[in-house]
Write a protein that holds these residues in place. Sequence first.
Motif, mmCIF file in Angstrom:
data_model
loop_
_atom_site.group_PDB
_atom_site.id
_atom_site.type_symbol
_atom_site.label_atom_id
_atom_site.label_comp_id
_atom_site.label_asym_id
_atom_site.label_seq_id
_atom_site.Cartn_x
_atom_site.Cartn_y
_atom_site.Cartn_z
ATOM 1 N N THR A 80 -54.862 42.056 13.481
ATOM 2 C CA THR A 80 -54.931 41.123 14.610
ATOM 3 C C THR A 80 -56.140 41.416 15.501
ATOM 4 N N ASP A 182 -54.391 33.629 9.540
ATOM 5 C CA ASP A 182 -53.733 34.933 9.510
ATOM 6 C C ASP A 182 -52.614 34.876 8.474
ATOM 7 N N GLU A 183 -52.371 35.997 7.804
ATOM 8 C CA GLU A 183 -51.348 36.040 6.745
ATOM 9 C C GLU A 183 -51.625 34.946 5.715
HETATM 10 MG MG MG Z 1 -50.915 40.505 11.160
#
Ligand code: MG
Length: 245
Positions: A80, A182-183
Amino acid sequence: QEKINHLRNVNRISVTGSHVPKLILEFNELKTNYQVPENLLNNMKNSGYMYPTPIQMQAMPIMLEGRQILACAPTGSGKTAAFLLPIIHSLRGPQKKGFRAVILSPTRELAKQTYRECLRLSDGCDFRIHIISKVNQALTKYGPTSSQKFDILITTPKRLVFLLNQDPPAISLNNVEWLIVDEADKLFEEGIRGFREQLDEITRACVNANLRRGMFSATNTPAVSKWCRRNMKGLITVTVGQRNA
Ligand code: MG
Ligand code: ADP
Ligand code: ADP
């Protein structure tokens, strides 16, 4: 160069791509190499981040040089901050140009966590950071006239596509400079083709010629890396914690 390769090896970082920026071993190098201001470094320290994790060592310099990235590193390894810090620095304060960074999360819970980390890491920067919670509210909130004051958007993809598909679109992504997935592994597996189409729609709405993309993932899945190689110019891939080429 030999020394850099050695440092990547001991940190189990492998990279592909041309002209890969050198990794950092301390956050202070962000200040000397990329003029990241003291207050952003302090925000990391205040979060308890003393040393960069391996993905941060390599992904931060790559994004600070404006390069597109596919990053794979285990869950819990600090992905992150690896994308948030470069985004926060590269946006250089609020500009009232509307959303300039969009972060797509697979679930609302993850979106909230990312939102909270973004608030912490950008403390003192006065950014307007938004998370799409209620679609109904968003319909009025992000409309063409009222959305200019926002800088960073964090959302699940379906909600964003829903807003883009209103006539006229309920949100503008005209000035987006960074689009982060993200992911990415989770988003690509869910509904097989569903997410790819959503991502295409979102990308089409990001008409800024300077759009750069970053894909962050816990696993190195063939579907994601194939998509990235096809769609991302000048791509650099960073993989942490495994030794396959
Ligand atoms: Mg993450
Ligand atoms: P990932 O997205 O890779 O699963 P996160 O970004 O959620 O990982 O980070 C996992 C945890 O590690 C979080 O609690 C985060 O605050 C913490 N963290 C991130 N970077 C660092 C760092 N450089 N030093 C110490 N802790 C960190
Ligand atoms: P969630 O985590 O709630 O599933 P998603 O972003 O995956 O969030 O899906 C929410 C989607 O549901 C929206 O994008 C939209 O397509 C639909 N939706 C939610 N609220 C409304 C609404 N008020 N009117 C029409 N569709 C809605």
